[in-house]
Design a protein around this motif. Structure first.
Motif, mmCIF file in Angstrom:
data_model
loop_
_atom_site.group_PDB
_atom_site.id
_atom_site.type_symbol
_atom_site.label_atom_id
_atom_site.label_comp_id
_atom_site.label_asym_id
_atom_site.label_seq_id
_atom_site.Cartn_x
_atom_site.Cartn_y
_atom_site.Cartn_z
ATOM 1 N N GLU A 391 49.596 54.193 30.512
ATOM 2 C CA GLU A 391 50.756 53.386 30.899
ATOM 3 C C GLU A 391 51.776 53.305 29.759
ATOM 4 O O GLU A 391 52.985 53.345 29.974
ATOM 5 N N GLU A 424 52.259 60.283 35.748
ATOM 6 C CA GLU A 424 52.136 59.342 36.864
ATOM 7 C C GLU A 424 51.036 59.762 37.832
ATOM 8 O O GLU A 424 50.338 58.921 38.411
ATOM 9 N N LEU A 427 47.874 58.793 36.238
ATOM 10 C CA LEU A 427 47.719 57.341 36.324
ATOM 11 C C LEU A 427 47.139 56.941 37.680
ATOM 12 O O LEU A 427 46.265 56.083 37.776
ATOM 13 N N GLN A 431 43.712 54.926 38.198
ATOM 14 C CA GLN A 431 43.725 53.647 38.914
ATOM 15 C C GLN A 431 42.712 53.655 40.056
ATOM 16 O O GLN A 431 42.040 52.654 40.316
#
Length: 438
Positions: A391, A424, A427, A431
């Motif tokens: 992040e 991204e 990510l 997640q």
């Protein structure tokens, strides 16, 4: 001729994997065109590697970097084998194959450094092969000494005065020597046809002389038949006295001891020995048949307990599949609490019944282990740390993109967008993994 384009995968391309060689590092050794053509740069000269069409420059470059990394991995594995001094066998062939792959220039990376590593490997492997040959020569020398020792001992046994020989022990030893010879001939290194034939002739001659002396000695054993019969008559009497016993465990052990004594006693003539054995065996059979009948009666008694155990096993199997782990563990404990109280089952059913319960226990244990893995705080902490770092990287890339847009630098804008899109995607994957621990 232009390099042949690679077939583009029909499935969507997932987030790019991590490379052992970073794309930034690999970029020092390559040039990538907009249409996906990749060229390797070696000492200032370009080599057409191939084309990865309809993809970004990083994707095209990454495809050929992975080919380089694959060879690096194989070289590293081979280096580990060399350091561990593993058997050379196919090492040279493997190293030469890898050297040829790198020489084709169809990958992207520091190929000169990789070729130097492979060349060093080839030299080290050559050293291992020399050492192995030296070991093999030493093994042959030891094998020759061992074979000669076998022959010498066989000749010594054959040369003894027959009247002084302990025939049982000596015959056992001669058989052992023969087994040693066969094992050495089957598993040991080859000594050469001439050497092995000469040693075998000496060994065979010693065995022939030994066997001739042994046969002459045993031809005199008729005088020992009376003693052998008397000894075995005594064993038969003891066996017959035990045949009516109901002390199953102690008497079975005593029969085993009687059998050991029988085997150790001298043999009478073939006719007498067979008749004596039939009487001895008949006494044993009466006892063991009575024990079998008693065991069957016990099994009949346990048959009623089997019904209860079957019901408990059915109850245990109903726990599967596991939907609520806590409830499943509680239900299994309830079955266990009543399991021993249900009593013993016939021996023929013990394995099946116990295995059925173990199957349920194993399933619950596996589910419990899986639950622990998902809730392991250490694994969760590592995932959260990786999320935080990623992040932070994304935040920095967004700032870089904003700076590039303000400056109107089209190249930096494109680079920042590609890097941001890749991070991204990563990510999202992290997640999703983190959700499994929640």
């Amino acid at each position: 001729m232009a390099p042949r384009p690679l077939k583009k995968p029909t499935q969507p391309v997932a987030a790019p994997p991590a490379y052992s060689t970073s794309l930034e590092e690999a970029g020092r050794f390559a040039r990538v065109e907009d249409d996906g053509h990749v060229f390797l740069i070696v000492d200032g000269a370009e080599h057409a590697v191939g084309q990865y069409p309809d993809a970004t420059r990083d994707e095209a470059l990454g495809y050929f970097v992975r080919k380089y990394d694959d060879v690096v991995s194989q070289v590293a594995l081979l280096e580990q084998r060399v350091v561990a001094k593993a058997p050379s066998s196919d090492m040279t062939k493997t190293a030469k194959h890898l050297r040829a792959q790198v020489g084709e220039r169809k990958m992207v990376g520091d190929v000169l450094a990789l070729e130097a590593r492979i060349d060093a490997l080839l030299e080290a492997i050559s050293g291992i092969e020399k050492a192995e040959r030296a070991v093999q020569d030493e093994l042959k020398a030891k094998e020759l000494a061992a074979r000669e020792a076998i022959v010498a001992e066989a000749e010594e046994l054959a040369g003894r005065d027959p009247s002084t020989v302990q025939w049982k022990a000596s015959s056992t030893r001669m058989n052992e020597l023969f087994e040693l010879w066969k094992a050495a001939q089957k598993n040991g290194p080859r000594l050469g046809r001439g050497t092995e034939d000469a040693l075998w002739k000496r060994f065979r001659s010693a065995r022939t002389i030994f066997d001739r002396h042994r046969r002459a000695y045993f031809s005199q054993l008729d005088n020992d038949n009376a003693e052998a019969k008397q000894s075995k008559e005594s064993l038969i009497k003891r066996a017959e006295q035990l045949s009516e016993s109901t002390d199953w465990g102690q008497t079975a052990a005593e029969y085993r001891r009687l059998m050991d004594e029988w085997k150790a006693s001298k043999r009478a003539s073939r006719k007498d020995d067979d008749a004596l054995w039939a009487r001895f065996r008949a006494a044993q059979d009466r006892f063991f048949e009575a024990r079998k009948a008693a065991n069957e009666a016990v099994d009949d008694e346990y048959a009623g307990y089997l019904v209860a155990k079957e019901a408990l096993l059915k109850e245990a199997k109903a726990i599967l599949p596991i939907r609520d782990l806590a409830a499943a563990k509680k239900a299994l404990q309830s079955v266990r609490d009543r399991w021993d109280e249900a009593g013993k089952v016939p021996r023929a059913d013990m394995g099946r019944i116990d295995a059925g319960l173990r199957q349920v226990e194993d399933a619950i244990k596996a589910a419990d282990d899986e639950n622990w893995t998902k809730t392991n705080p250490e694994t969760k902490a590592r995932t959260n740390s990786a999320l935080s770092q990623l992040e932070a990287t994304i935040a920095q890339l967004k700032e870089d993109l904003a700076d590039a847009e303000r400056a109107g630098n089209a190249k930096k804008i494109a680079t920042a967008k590609e890097a941001l899109a890749a991070r991204e995607q990563w990510l999202q994957m992290l997640q999703k993994s983190a959700q499994d621990f929640s």
